[in-house]
Write an enzyme that holds these catalytic residues in place. Structure first.
Site, short mmCIF file in Angstrom:
data_model
loop_
_atom_site.label_atom_id
_atom_site.label_comp_id
_atom_site.label_asym_id
_atom_site.label_seq_id
_atom_site.Cartn_x
_atom_site.Cartn_y
_atom_site.Cartn_z
N LYS A 240 0.81 -1.16 0.04
CA LYS A 240 0.13 0.01 0.19
C LYS A 240 0.88 1.24 0.06
O LYS A 240 0.51 2.38 -0.57
CB LYS A 240 -0.97 -0.04 1.19
N TYR B 60 -11.37 -16.06 2.95
CA TYR B 60 -10.46 -14.89 3.14
C TYR B 60 -10.08 -14.80 4.70
O TYR B 60 -10.83 -15.20 5.65
CB TYR B 60 -11.26 -13.67 3.01
N TYR C 215 -2.39 -13.02 3.02
CA TYR C 215 -2.10 -12.71 1.64
C TYR C 215 -0.87 -13.38 1.12
O TYR C 215 -0.83 -14.39 0.28
CB TYR C 215 -1.77 -11.20 1.51
C1 PLP Z 1 -0.14 -7.99 2.41
C2 PLP Z 1 -1.21 -7.79 0.95
N1 PLP Z 1 -0.78 -8.40 -0.23
C3 PLP Z 1 -1.54 -8.22 -1.26
C4 PLP Z 1 -2.72 -7.73 -1.07
C5 PLP Z 1 -3.47 -7.65 -2.49
O1 PLP Z 1 -3.33 -6.46 -3.11
P1 PLP Z 1 -4.40 -5.78 -4.14
O2 PLP Z 1 -5.47 -5.27 -2.99
O3 PLP Z 1 -3.66 -4.47 -4.73
O4 PLP Z 1 -4.92 -6.57 -5.16
C6 PLP Z 1 -3.06 -6.91 0.22
C7 PLP Z 1 -4.26 -6.15 -0.13
O5 PLP Z 1 -4.87 -5.56 0.99
C8 PLP Z 1 -2.09 -7.05 1.00
O6 PLP Z 1 -2.60 -6.33 2.45
#
Ligand code: PLP
Length: 328
Positions: free
Chosen positions: A49, A257, A283
């Site tokens: 982010k 999730y 993630y």
């Molecule tokens: C650690 C992490 N990786 C990947 C993502 C996914 O990225 P995007 O939301 O741009 O697809 C997020 C999204 O919150 C995240 O916090």
């Protein structure tokens, strides 16, 4: 192209490191694995982010905002990084988090608290409803909120991953490395849309593979197409993307999730034990578990080189102590 003239507030430690993972590669016996360390971007531990927030904060400042407001899951990395970005720019932050306040304020929520973000719990309200209501509440108080959508994934934020792709191409050239595929966690789509647009500009990568952490590909791909086209417009280009431009692998959604299963646990332990590298339960652990499986099943082979784009998320590890810690 407008890329260099967009409002941007410098936040990140860029370029992030790019390095090989020899022990993990040897353990898996497949392709050479490298990692792009966007877990080291800075901003209260870092994550993907930061790059989006550089452009979002730039825009917020041109609008004269005094508060950044956004929405996310209780353990949102995006919310934590938004709060940190606001602190850096001497703005206030308001975080709307889904559901009800947990009894245990750990992981990202602890950091939100330390930063002094004002946290609102969405309860049963839908994302947009809760976000708009809180934004109205702030305006009624006389604040000037700048509203950032889920994951910072709009055409302003996604520009952060266009410039990230340009950064990678320069770095890879200097390191004499070429990557047959780039693998990472995808969710709200800003990262993948930005990378694919960056690849359109550089013609660098053969495969950009988003491992979905929450959405089926058929739901995510149309969003990626729209977001990439809108992001292109933002930098002064008119491009029609199609479904063929986006590789989303949704075979690793597991229990849903933020439900950590055995594949994520194995990925977390394997990275920690072979490389001292931390991936998270939601993630990057899921994306790494996907990459491990794709290597074991022969999709990626010896002789190839694969880049794992680490997108952060480390603080969430501490919200999974019960599932991850060794029994006493
Ligand atoms: C650690 C992490 N990786 C990947 C993502 C996914 O990225 P995007 O939301 O741009 O697809 C997020 C999204 O919150 C995240 O916090």
């Amino acid at each position: 192209m407008l890329l260099d003239s967009l409002p941007r507030y410098s936040l990140g430690f860029l370029p992030t490191p790019l390095h090989s993972l020899p022990n993990l590669s040897a353990r898996l016996g497949g392709p050479a694995i490298w990692v792009k360390r966007d877990d080291q971007t800075g901003l209260a531990t870092g994550g993907n982010k930061t790059r989006k927030l550089e452009y979002l904060l730039g825009e917020a400042q041109t609008q004269g905002a005094d508060t950044l407001i956004t929405i996310g899951a209780p353990q949102s990395n995006h919310a934590r990084q938004t709060a940190a970005a606001a602190a850096r720019a001497a703005l206030k932050s308001a975080l709307v988090l889904r559901g009800a306040a947990p009894t245990d304020r750990t992981g990202n929520i602890l950091i939100d608290d330390l930063i002094g973000a004002e946290v609102f719990w969405a309860g049963a309200r839908a994302d947009d409803e809760a976000l708009n209501e809180v934004a109205d509440e702030l305006r009624a108080r006389g604040q000037r909120p700048y509203v950032i959508p889920l994951g910072g994934s709009n055409p302003i934020g996604a520009v952060g991953y266009v410039t990230a792709m340009l950064e990678l191409v320069e770095q890879a050239k200097a390191a004499g490395a070429y990557f047959d595929a780039i693998v990472f966690a995808t969710s709200s789509g800003g990262t993948q849309s930005g990378l694919v647009l960056g690849d359109w500009l550089t013609s660098y990568a053969d495969r950009i593979v988003g491992i979905s952490v929450d959405h089926p590909a058929e739901a995510l791909v149309p969003r990626l197409i729209d977001l990439a086209a809108a992001t292109a417009e933002r930098i002064g280009l008119s491009i029609n993307f199609s479904a063929d431009d986006f590789e989303v692998n949704d075979h690793y959604l597991g229990g849903g999730y933020a439900v950590m299963g055995e594949p994520e646990r194995e990925a977390i332990q394997l990275c920690a034990q072979t490389e001292g590298l931390l991936v998270d339960p939601v993630y990057t652990g899921r994306a790494m578990a996907g990459l491990i499986d794709l290597i074991r099943t022969g999709e990626f082979k010896a002789g190839q080189t694969v880049l794992f784009w680490h997108t952060g998320g480390t603080p969430a590890l501490f919200a999974y102590v019960k599932q991850l810690a060794r029994p006493a």
